[in-house]
Enzyme design. Structure first.
Site, PDB file in Angstrom:
ATOM      1  N   ARG A   1      -2.878  90.565  44.673  1.00 40.69           N
ATOM      2  CA  ARG A   1      -1.937  89.792  45.479  1.00 40.69           C
ATOM      3  C   ARG A   1      -0.567  89.876  44.810  1.00 40.69           C
ATOM      4  O   ARG A   1      -0.308  89.212  43.808  1.00 40.69           O
ATOM      5  CB  ARG A   1      -2.397  88.338  45.588  1.00 40.69           C
ATOM      6  CG  ARG A   1      -3.484  88.149  46.626  1.00 40.69           C
ATOM      7  CD  ARG A   1      -3.830  86.696  46.816  1.00 40.69           C
ATOM      8  NE  ARG A   1      -4.610  86.480  48.014  1.00 40.69           N
ATOM      9  CZ  ARG A   1      -5.111  85.316  48.371  1.00 40.69           C
ATOM     10  NH1 ARG A   1      -4.916  84.246  47.614  1.00 40.69           N
ATOM     11  NH2 ARG A   1      -5.808  85.195  49.483  1.00 40.69           N
TER      12      ARG A   1
ATOM     13  N   GLN B   1       1.383  93.170  49.802  1.00 39.01           N
ATOM     14  CA  GLN B   1       1.238  92.293  50.961  1.00 39.01           C
ATOM     15  C   GLN B   1       0.834  93.049  52.228  1.00 39.01           C
ATOM     16  O   GLN B   1      -0.021  92.604  52.987  1.00 39.01           O
ATOM     17  CB  GLN B   1       2.550  91.543  51.206  1.00 39.01           C
ATOM     18  CG  GLN B   1       2.771  90.392  50.251  1.00 39.01           C
ATOM     19  CD  GLN B   1       4.069  89.660  50.530  1.00 39.01           C
ATOM     20  OE1 GLN B   1       4.944  90.164  51.235  1.00 39.01           O
ATOM     21  NE2 GLN B   1       4.204  88.465  49.985  1.00 39.01           N
TER      22      GLN B   1
ATOM     23  N   ASP C   1      -2.951  93.906  52.138  1.00 33.28           N
ATOM     24  CA  ASP C   1      -3.838  92.820  51.711  1.00 33.28           C
ATOM     25  C   ASP C   1      -4.764  92.407  52.858  1.00 33.28           C
ATOM     26  O   ASP C   1      -4.494  91.458  53.592  1.00 33.28           O
ATOM     27  CB  ASP C   1      -3.000  91.636  51.226  1.00 33.28           C
ATOM     28  CG  ASP C   1      -3.845  90.517  50.635  1.00 33.28           C
ATOM     29  OD1 ASP C   1      -5.090  90.631  50.661  1.00 33.28           O
ATOM     30  OD2 ASP C   1      -3.269  89.523  50.160  1.00 33.28           O
TER      31      ASP C   1
ATOM     32  N   TYR D   1      -5.493  82.351  43.199  1.00 32.98           N
ATOM     33  CA  TYR D   1      -6.742  81.716  43.600  1.00 32.98           C
ATOM     34  C   TYR D   1      -6.958  80.436  42.803  1.00 32.98           C
ATOM     35  O   TYR D   1      -6.495  80.301  41.674  1.00 32.98           O
ATOM     36  CB  TYR D   1      -7.930  82.655  43.378  1.00 32.98           C
ATOM     37  CG  TYR D   1      -7.880  83.922  44.186  1.00 32.98           C
ATOM     38  CD1 TYR D   1      -8.137  83.916  45.549  1.00 32.98           C
ATOM     39  CD2 TYR D   1      -7.567  85.152  43.595  1.00 32.98           C
ATOM     40  CE1 TYR D   1      -8.099  85.081  46.302  1.00 32.98           C
ATOM     41  CE2 TYR D   1      -7.517  86.322  44.332  1.00 32.98           C
ATOM     42  CZ  TYR D   1      -7.779  86.279  45.682  1.00 32.98           C
ATOM     43  OH  TYR D   1      -7.723  87.421  46.424  1.00 32.98           O
TER      44      TYR D   1
END
Length: 384
Positions: free
Chosen positions: A122, A127, A130, A228
Site C-alpha cells: 500500500r 494505488q 491495489d 493495517y
C-alpha cells in the site's frame, strides 16, 4: 510477441473475471497477443464476440490456452489441475499465500512464477494496482445492501401521516477501506451510523462521513506500515467486546470488517452479546470465510442465532461482478504495464523492485517472498 491469457473462473460462486474487452485493446497496444477462454465474460453478460472484436483470440481448450501463455490472469488462484500446464509461466491472481502452503509448494514444483495481488504494497505508487483495496471498497457497499435485504425495516427516517419512522441504527466495526465504504453507503441511505476502529487515527475519517466514532480506550494499538490494524492482545479484545456491547445491542444492523492480514481474525461479537440484540436484527460478518468476527457465523451461509440473522456468505465483490471486474481488470492492467518492457514486449521479473519483492511469491522453483518462506519453514518444523 508475449501472450497474455485470461481463463474463465471455475468456482461456482465467482462471477468476476480478470479481463474486459477494453483491456484487451490496451494489452495489444503494449505489444501483446491476448487469448481468452470461451465464456470468460458470460456471468457479466459479455460475449465472446465482444472479446474477438476487441482483438483477442477466443479458445475453448484450457490446456491449449495455457500452453501458449506467457502471463496468465485470473481472479482466484489457478486450479490445481491447471498448474502443471502452467510450467514456466507467470500467473497473477489472488493467491492467499498465508493459507495455501501446499499450493505454493506445487507452484514451486512446476517452476511457476506467481504474483499475489493481496501482497501488493500500500503506497502511492501502488494505488492504481491495489486490487485488495478496490475489491474491499465494493465489499463494503455490498455488505450494507445484503443487510438491508434481510432487515424487516427501512434505513431512513420517514415522517408520514401514519406516523414517524425512526432511522435504523447501524454499527460498523472496522474503518478500513471496506468499513469506510459501508459507513458512506449506510449514511447515504439515511441510517444513523456509529463506527469503531482500534486505530484512533481514522476517527476523523469516520466523522467526515457523518458517522459517530465510538471511543474505546484500548491503550496502545496503532497500525502497521501498510496501514493495517495491529492485532490486539486478549485483554484488549475483551475490553473492546465489553465496551461495544451496548452499542451492538441497540443496533438494527452490525457489520464487522476486522480482518487481520495473514492471520486469523479476532472474535469481536460473542454469543452473550448477540443475545442482547433485538430479534430481527442483522449482523454481517465480513471475516466469516477466514474464521469469523462473530461467534457462530458460518462461512458461505446466513444463520439465525437468538433471533438475529448472521450473514457470512462472503465473496462480496462478486455480488456486483461487473463493477468488480472493471476495477480488478484495471488493477491487473496497471500492474502488468508497470513491468512491461517497451523493447522486449514482455512482462519482466525484478525481485529488487519494492512491488515485486512483496508480490512475487514463487519464481524459478523457489519461494521468493521472505514472509511466506519463513511461515512455510515454521509450518514444516511444527509438522515434523
Amino acid at each position: 510477441m508475449a501472450k497474455i491469457v485470461c481463463l474463465k473462473e471455475k468456482g461456482n460462486r465467482e462471477r468476476r473475471c480478470g479481463l474486459l474487452p477494453v483491456n484487451v485493446k490496451s494489452y495489444i497496444l503494449l505489444g501483446a497477443d491476448v487469448i481468452v477462454e470461451s465464456g470468460l465474460g458470460e456471468s457479466i453478460f459479455i460475449t465472446d464476440e465482444e472479446y474477438t472484436n476487441a482483438g483477442a483470440t477466443v479458445l475453448s481448450n484450457r490446456a491449449e490456452i495455457l500452453a501458449q501463455a506467457d502471463v496468465i490472469l485470473s481472479v482466484d488462484k489457478l486450479p490445481v489441475e491447471d498448474v502443471a500446464h502452467a510450467k514456466g509461466k507467470t500467473v497473477i491472481s489472488f493467491l492467499d499465500p498465508f493459507n495455501s502452503h501446499d499450493y505454493v509448494d506445487l507452484l514451486c514444483q512446476h517452476q511457476v512464477t506467481s504474483l499475489s495481488v493481496e501482497m501488493i504494497p500500500r503506497s502511492t505508487r501502488c494505488q492504481k494496482m491495489d486490487a485488495l483495496s478496490s475489491q474491499a471498497s465494493l465489499a463494503g457497499y455490498v455488505m450494507v445492501t445484503k443487510a438491508i435485504a434481510e432487515l424487516s425495516s427501512i434505513l431512513p427516517m420517514m415522517m408520514t401521516a401514519a406516523g414517524t419512522i425512526k432511522p435504523a441504527k447501524v454499527f460498523i466495526i472496522g474503518a478500513g477501506v471496506a468499513g469506510l465504504q459501508a459507513i458512506a453507503t449506510a449514511k447515504r441511505l439515511g441510517a444513523a451510523v456509529t463506527a469503531f476502529d482500534t486505530r484512533s487515527v481514522v476517527a476523523e475519517q469516520v466523522r467526515s462521513l457523518g458517522a459517530k466514532f465510538l471511543d474505546i480506550d484500548l491503550g496502545e494499538t496503532g497500525q502497521t506500515a501498510q496501514g493495517y490494524a495491529q492485532a490486539l492482545n486478549e485483554s484488549q479484545i475483551a475490553k473492546q467486546q465489553a465496551a461495544q456491547a451496548q452499542c451492538i445491542a441497540q443496533s438494527d444492523i452490525v457489520i464487522t470488517t476486522a480482518q487481520l492480514f495473514g492471520r486469523k481474525p479476532p472474535v469481536l461479537i460473542n454469543h452473550d452479546t448477540i443475545k442482547l440484540m433485538k430479534a430481527g436484527s442483522v449482523i454481517v460478518d465480513m471475516a466469516a470465510e477466514s474464521g469469523g468476527n462473530v461467534a457462530g457465523s458460518v462461512s458461505g451461509e446466513t444463520t439465525i442465532i437468538e433471533g438475529v440473522k448472521v450473514i457470512g456468505t462472503g465473496n462480496w465483490p462478486s455480488e456486483v461482478a461487473l463493477n468488480a471486474s472493471q476495477m480488478y481488470a484495471n488493477n491487473l492492467l496497471n500492474l502488468v504495464s508497470e513491468f512491461w518492457g517497451k523493447d522486449t514486449k514482455c512482462f519482466s521479473i525484478d525481485l529488487d523492485d519494492d512491488i515485486q519483492k512483496s508480490a512475487v511469491i514463487t519464481h524459478q522453483g523457489n519461494i521468493t517472498n521472505k514472509t511466506i518462506s519463513d511461515l512455510r519453514t515454521q509450518a514444516m518444523e511444527q509438522a515434523s
